[in-house]
Design an enzyme around this catalytic site. Structure first.
Site, PDB file in Angstrom:
ATOM      1  N   HIS A  18      -4.393  -4.876  27.918  1.00 60.65           N
ATOM      2  CA  HIS A  18      -3.837  -4.452  26.642  1.00 60.65           C
ATOM      3  C   HIS A  18      -4.272  -5.421  25.561  1.00 60.65           C
ATOM      4  CE1 HIS A  18      -0.973  -2.929  23.702  1.00 60.65           C
ATOM      5  NE2 HIS A  18      -0.802  -1.890  24.499  1.00 60.65           N
ATOM      6  N   HIS A  19      -4.549  -4.892  24.368  1.00 61.93           N
ATOM      7  CA  HIS A  19      -5.054  -5.731  23.279  1.00 61.93           C
ATOM      8  C   HIS A  19      -4.025  -6.774  22.841  1.00 61.93           C
ATOM      9  CE1 HIS A  19      -7.701  -6.978  20.207  1.00 61.93           C
ATOM     10  NE2 HIS A  19      -8.251  -5.818  19.924  1.00 61.93           N
ATOM     11  N   SER A  20      -2.757  -6.554  23.147  1.00 61.78           N
ATOM     12  CA  SER A  20      -1.734  -7.527  22.764  1.00 61.78           C
ATOM     13  C   SER A  20      -1.892  -8.841  23.516  1.00 61.78           C
ATOM     14  CB  SER A  20      -0.330  -6.952  23.014  1.00 61.78           C
ATOM     15  OG  SER A  20      -0.161  -6.600  24.376  1.00 61.78           O
ATOM     16  N   ASN A  73      -4.747 -13.134  19.622  1.00 59.53           N
ATOM     17  CA  ASN A  73      -5.420 -12.279  18.642  1.00 59.53           C
ATOM     18  C   ASN A  73      -5.461 -13.017  17.312  1.00 59.53           C
ATOM     19  OD1 ASN A  73      -5.847  -9.401  19.859  1.00 59.53           O
ATOM     20  ND2 ASN A  73      -3.793 -10.007  20.524  1.00 59.53           N
TER      21      ASN A  73
END
Length: 477
Positions: A136-138, A331
């Site tokens: 997941h990008h999180s 991120n």
């Protein structure tokens, strides 16, 4: 809370954004190997090392606001599908493409850490086996994941040595770079001019960002019309080109690799759109007509990913995980929106000059870090429900990630390519570049209902790159 679960820390604002309702952005990394993959070796390595990385041994709390450290059962995260090799070997590339595409319709299980690995011992056109990692990008951005991958590998030339991690610093500020040898008066005048331009460019870019989030949409074209949502199935296609060719163009034109990639992409999309507009039969079959079929005044913009860390490129993993690190894990990137000039050019170098011009201006603006800060402020103040629509109002997303500078191996198995991409975005087209040794891997992620022939975009990129190289080679003769 069980003994195996310990509340750890709240999600960062960007992680909260990627966990917000309706947003399921995931990163997929496809890695080709020169030999078959032994699943037992992968499982054993994960059992010994996954607990060392906080994000890969943490799951979401019930309210989705915090990371909870948990015991990881790696067997629940590693998948080795049963494959009829006799049947599959007829079309290994098709099998891998179909398998990875199906993953985009299967959400990650939020009751456990948000990652999985799929081992496909299938021979393709450029590998003997393919490993697919999805997260997941999180959890992280592409640069963080690349640093993690490099930390797990060793040099192919010396299996006991870690890969070389080049020290890549941000370029010096333009002001000192350009004006350092001039007199005091000239430096003062130029400094004022520099500051005024910086402020003006930033104001203009922020206004355009605001307009894009509210109403300023790109032109509907064959690469965006009919787009449904980021939840549609995605297909992925990758192509390998020479990094040396790109560096040759970069040096000859006195620009950056990012400038070259943007120029190649701009030219390739112009030619691809010309083919799509020239499809008179309406059957989805592109033409190779040299006629100019492009309508006038096409507005297409790309969200170009910008790494905001002080030190760019691959970083030692222990440094990224250190508390208060300047090259922190997670991120920490932003988007700048870059307009494309969609036109057919007789001179292959014109798209490069146009790309350099717009990127020079974008580099002389503070919109990237301010965009990131604005996102954080909005999320912290109002939550994720009021987040903007900038991505849905633009056509594509581009990113370029520096990969290993030499061939590397994972547990003695040499890696032939690394293709990183993602899904869950609203655009029908995403383009990612990763350098690896002397290669540049181009990965196209598409909604096949909108772009049924992504290989044609890669074909046009190769043609553009070759035309640019041949033109420069002819000038030097």
């Amino acid at each position: 809370m069980t003994k195996e679960e310990v509340e750890e820390e709240p999600l960062s604002p960007m992680a909260r954004l990627f966990q917000s309702p309706g947003i399921e952005n995931c990163i997929i990394t496809m890695i080709g190997f020169k030999a078959k993959i032994n699943p037992d070796i992968i499982l054993d390595d994960l059992k010994h090392n996954v607990s060392k990385h906080p994000r890969f041994c943490s799951k979401l709390s019930d309210d989705g606001e915090r990371w909870m450290k948990t015991k990881v059962n790696v067997e629940d995260h590693v998948f080795v599908p049963d494959i009829d090799l006799q049947e599959i070997n007829k079309d290994g590339d098709g099998f891998v493409d179909d398998y990875v595409s199906r993953l985009t319709l299967s959400p990650l299980d939020k009751s456990k850490p948000l990652w999985d690995i799929h081992i496909l011992n299938v021979k393709t056109s450029d590998a003997e086996a393919v490993g697919v990692m999805r997260c997941h990008h999180s959890l992280a951005d592409g640069m963080s994941l690349m640093s993690l991958l490099v930390a797990c590998t060793r040099k192919t030339s010396n299996l006991e040595s870690f890969p070389t991690i080049p020290a890549i610093k941000r370029r010096e500020q333009m002001m000192s770079h350009r004006f350092g040898n001039k007199g005091w008066y000239s430096r003062s005048i130029n400094a004022v001019y520099y500051a005024v331009r910086l402020i003006w460019n930033t104001i203009v870019d922020l206004l355009l960002l605001w307009a894009t989030s509210l109403f300023f949409k790109d032109t509907e074209t064959p690469i965006s019309e009919g787009i449904g949502s980021g939840n549609n199935a995605r297909r992925f296609y990758h192509r390998t080109v020479s990094l040396d060719d790109i560096k040759l163009i970069k040096n000859a034109m006195k620009m950056t690799i990012n400038d070259v990639l943007l120029g190649v992409t701009q030219d390739a999309l112009s030619r691809y759109l010309n083919q799509r507009y020239g499809d008179k039969n309406g059957e989805g079959v592109t033409t190779t007509s040299n006629l100019n079929n492009l309508p006038g005044k096409i507005r297409i913009r790309a969200g170009v990913a910008v790494n905001l860390r002080q030190d760019i490129g691959i970083q030692p993993l222990e440094d990224m995980l250190a508390k208060d690190s300047k090259c922190r894990w997670g991120n920490y990137d932003s988007l700048v929106f870059v307009p494309f000039s969609i036109s057919l050019e007789t001179d292959p170098l014109v798209p490069l000059l146009k790309a350099k011009s717009i990127m020079d201006r974008k580099k002389h603006s503070l919109v990237a870090p301010m965009h990131y800060s604005i996102i954080e402020f909005i999320i912290n103040t109002f939550g994720t429900k009021v987040f903007n629509r900038t991505c849905s109002n633009t056509t594509t997303i581009l990113s370029n990630i520096v990969g290993p500078v030499e061939e590397v191996s994972l547990h003695g198995n040499c890696i032939t390519y690394i293709a990183l991409t993602g899904y869950g975005h609203s655009q029908a087209l995403m383009i990612h570049f990763i350098s690896y040794a002397n290669k540049m891997i181009i990965t196209i992620a598409v909604d096949p209902a909108v772009i049924p022939d992504p290989h044609n975009i890669c074909d046009e990129m190769e043609k553009s790159l070759k035309a640019m190289k041949d033109t420069l080679s002819g000038k030097s003769d």
